[in-house]
Motif scaffolding. Sequence first.
Motif, short mmCIF file in Angstrom:
data_model
loop_
_atom_site.label_atom_id
_atom_site.label_comp_id
_atom_site.label_asym_id
_atom_site.label_seq_id
_atom_site.Cartn_x
_atom_site.Cartn_y
_atom_site.Cartn_z
N ASP A 197 0.82 -1.21 0.00
CA ASP A 197 0.00 0.00 0.00
C ASP A 197 0.86 1.27 0.00
O ASP A 197 0.56 2.24 -0.70
CB ASP A 197 -0.98 0.01 1.17
CG ASP A 197 -0.29 -0.14 2.52
OD1 ASP A 197 0.78 -0.78 2.59
OD2 ASP A 197 -0.83 0.39 3.52
N LYS A 234 2.53 1.62 -3.47
CA LYS A 234 1.58 2.14 -4.45
C LYS A 234 1.45 3.65 -4.29
O LYS A 234 1.41 4.39 -5.27
CB LYS A 234 0.22 1.47 -4.32
CG LYS A 234 -0.77 1.96 -5.39
CD LYS A 234 -2.11 1.29 -5.27
CE LYS A 234 -3.10 1.75 -6.30
NZ LYS A 234 -3.01 3.09 -6.81
N GLY A 235 1.40 4.12 -3.04
CA GLY A 235 1.34 5.57 -2.80
C GLY A 235 2.56 6.29 -3.36
O GLY A 235 2.44 7.38 -3.93
N ASP A 256 2.16 6.39 -7.13
CA ASP A 256 1.12 7.37 -7.49
C ASP A 256 1.67 8.79 -7.40
O ASP A 256 1.41 9.63 -8.27
CB ASP A 256 -0.09 7.22 -6.58
CG ASP A 256 -0.87 5.94 -6.82
OD1 ASP A 256 -0.66 5.30 -7.88
OD2 ASP A 256 -1.69 5.57 -5.95
N GLU A 257 2.44 9.07 -6.35
CA GLU A 257 3.01 10.40 -6.18
C GLU A 257 4.00 10.71 -7.30
O GLU A 257 4.04 11.83 -7.84
CB GLU A 257 3.70 10.54 -4.83
CG GLU A 257 4.22 11.93 -4.56
CD GLU A 257 4.80 12.10 -3.17
OE1 GLU A 257 5.56 13.07 -2.99
OE2 GLU A 257 4.50 11.29 -2.28
N GLU A 262 3.86 9.58 -10.29
CA GLU A 262 3.06 9.84 -11.49
C GLU A 262 2.53 11.26 -11.49
O GLU A 262 2.52 11.94 -12.52
CB GLU A 262 1.91 8.83 -11.57
CG GLU A 262 1.19 8.85 -12.90
CD GLU A 262 0.18 7.73 -13.01
OE1 GLU A 262 -0.94 8.02 -13.47
OE2 GLU A 262 0.51 6.59 -12.64
N GLU A 263 2.11 11.74 -10.32
CA GLU A 263 1.64 13.13 -10.21
C GLU A 263 2.76 14.12 -10.56
O GLU A 263 2.54 15.10 -11.25
CB GLU A 263 1.13 13.41 -8.80
CG GLU A 263 -0.19 12.75 -8.48
CD GLU A 263 -0.63 13.04 -7.05
OE1 GLU A 263 -0.29 14.12 -6.52
OE2 GLU A 263 -1.30 12.16 -6.48
#
Length: 87
Positions: free
Chosen positions: A63, A66-67, A70-71, A73-74
């Motif tokens: 988890d 994944k965070g 995701d960050e 990707e931002e």
Amino acid sequence: MVINLENANSQSPFRNSFELKAMASASGETIGEILAKAVESYRRELLLEDTNEAFSKLKEQADLWKGELDEREEWEGSLLDGQSNHE
């Protein structure tokens, strides 16, 4: 120039002194300058080892990893903000 200090304690002080003097003579630097570079190189090595260990631990927690992804990707999206490469 990379100096491996991993086995520094197992070498005799005489050998280390001789090597430092030889390096100083060959490079034109002072022994102090050579030692400062060696310490900085070792500091960076430890930093990279610690960073790699932290990322390994992070990857073990799906988890949290994944965070992280995701960050990233931002942040990648911020590179597409319409500005040229030279601004």
